[in-house]
Design a protein around this motif. Structure first.
Motif, PDB file in Angstrom:
ATOM      1  N   ASP A  49       0.872  -1.178   0.000  1.00 37.00           N
ATOM      2  CA  ASP A  49       0.000   0.000   0.000  1.00 37.00           C
ATOM      3  C   ASP A  49       0.904   1.222   0.000  1.00 37.00           C
ATOM      4  O   ASP A  49       1.765   1.358   0.868  1.00 37.00           O
ATOM      5  N   THR A  50       0.757   2.095  -0.985  1.00 34.01           N
ATOM      6  CA  THR A  50       1.638   3.266  -1.104  1.00 34.01           C
ATOM      7  C   THR A  50       0.832   4.553  -0.966  1.00 34.01           C
ATOM      8  O   THR A  50      -0.307   4.648  -1.437  1.00 34.01           O
ATOM      9  N   ARG A  51       1.451   5.515  -0.323  1.00 34.23           N
ATOM     10  CA  ARG A  51       0.863   6.856  -0.201  1.00 34.23           C
ATOM     11  C   ARG A  51       1.870   7.865  -0.723  1.00 34.23           C
ATOM     12  O   ARG A  51       2.915   8.080  -0.110  1.00 34.23           O
ATOM     13  N   GLU A  53      -0.711  12.909  -1.008  1.00 34.98           N
ATOM     14  CA  GLU A  53      -2.015  12.609  -0.408  1.00 34.98           C
ATOM     15  C   GLU A  53      -2.801  11.583  -1.225  1.00 34.98           C
ATOM     16  O   GLU A  53      -4.001  11.424  -1.031  1.00 34.98           O
ATOM     17  N   HIS A  54      -2.134  10.902  -2.127  1.00 39.29           N
ATOM     18  CA  HIS A  54      -2.796   9.925  -2.991  1.00 39.29           C
ATOM     19  C   HIS A  54      -2.357   8.511  -2.618  1.00 39.29           C
ATOM     20  O   HIS A  54      -1.220   8.294  -2.202  1.00 39.29           O
ATOM     21  N   ARG A  55      -3.256   7.571  -2.792  1.00 35.50           N
ATOM     22  CA  ARG A  55      -2.949   6.180  -2.498  1.00 35.50           C
ATOM     23  C   ARG A  55      -2.770   5.406  -3.792  1.00 35.50           C
ATOM     24  O   ARG A  55      -3.414   5.680  -4.798  1.00 35.50           O
TER      25      ARG A  55
END
Length: 312
Positions: free
Chosen positions: A186-188, A191-193
């Motif tokens: 899971d990457t951030r 402010e986007h995933r």
């Protein structure tokens, strides 16, 4: 291949409320311990990637392991939607290859950031351009060092990126029926995933599967931690400054001669000019040397090391 068999496990009350699927034609290749080790390895990789990408993109990046799943290579490949963004990794000295996928949203943010933007993804899906694919490839190359460090306690890798011509989905790194493990991150980005995946076919990891032990990996981590501290201490010591002096053997003079010394007087030394000098380190004898010059500067050339420093 036959359809997966559904196995019913009855609860204490007799109700079949716990259900899981198991395909007896393609049994799991990794034990729970080995799966846990793979998770620990890639959690270390995620921490390193978070740090390196944050510095590379000059923005906050957080990467964490979301899941470690077993299945067949064919099942995982069917999930890939954007082949031009797939990176093929040759994990020498292991046989075979691995796949690295960074999803389209994360790639757009990375590309926008590296090309001077604020790190914003487009609102509508679109085709990946060749320039964007090359930028993503350079980022994947940047991530290989994190992969090396994360796997270092199990095997010393020298991974390299292979060409993925035109992003062809026909890149064959394993048989569709081969067992494989997929690590999903899971990457951030700002402010986007987004998602990142590493796909490892079982034939690639088979030579070292017996080394995938949590105890061995943790022991290696502790050993590397101690070695890292020693290396850090050595680097700090290398910068420490010491007083270094070179002098001839001591000479003697009478108190009367000493009291009558005046400007321009010459003191005769007991040592000849060809004799070795004493080199002192912080007041302790450490070397012997011969006098000379380097350009317009006086200098000494070390001739030997004094094994036992003598208190002066």
């Amino acid at each position: 291949m036959s359809e997966p068999v559904t196995e019913f496990i009855e609860s204490d009350e007799g109700a079949s409320d716990n259900v899981k699927q198991y395909d007896f034609r393609a049994p799991n290749k990794f034990s729970k311990e080995q799966t846990r080790t793979l998770q620990m390895i890639h959690e270390s990789f995620a921490r390193r990637v978070s740090s390196s990408l944050s510095a590379h993109l000059r923005a906050t990046v957080q990467v964490a392991v979301a899941s470690v799943d077993q299945g067949t290579y064919g099942q995982f490949v069917e999930q890939i939607r954007n082949w031009p963004l797939i990176q093929v990794i040759s994990p020498d000295p292991l046989p075979g290859r691995m796949l690295l996928e960074i999803d389209a949203t994360a790639c757009e943010i990375i590309v926008d950031r590296l090309l001077g933007g604020h790190g914003v993804a487009s609102a509508t899906p679109r085709e990946t351009t060749e320039i964007e694919a090359n930028v993503v490839r350079s980022v994947a190359q940047h991530l290989l060092s994190g992969l090396v460090e994360a796997w270092n306690n199990v095997v010393t890798l020298t991974p390299r990126l292979e060409e993925n011509p035109l992003g062809s989905q026909f890149v064959q790194i394993a048989m569709a029926s081969d067992a494989a493990v997929q690590i999903t991150f899971d990457t951030r980005f700002i402010e986007h995933r987004g998602l990142m995946r590493i796909l490892i076919p079982f034939p690639t990891i088979k030579p070292i599967v017996s080394l995938l032990s949590p105890h061995a990996w943790v022991a290696g981590q502790e050993r590397d931690g101690a070695d890292g501290k020693q290396e850090q201490l050595r680097k700090h010591l290398d910068k420490a400054r010491l007083n270094l002096t070179a002098r001839f053997e001591p000479s003697s003079v009478s108190l009367g001669d000493l009291s009558n010394l005046a400007l321009g007087d010459v003191i005769r030394l007991d040592a000849a000019l060809s004799h070795e000098l004493i080199v002192m380190v912080e007041g302790r004898m450490k070397f012997r040397a011969r006098p000379g010059t380097v350009g317009t500067h006086l200098a000494v050339q070390i001739t030997r090391v004094v094994d036992e420093p003598v208190e002066q």
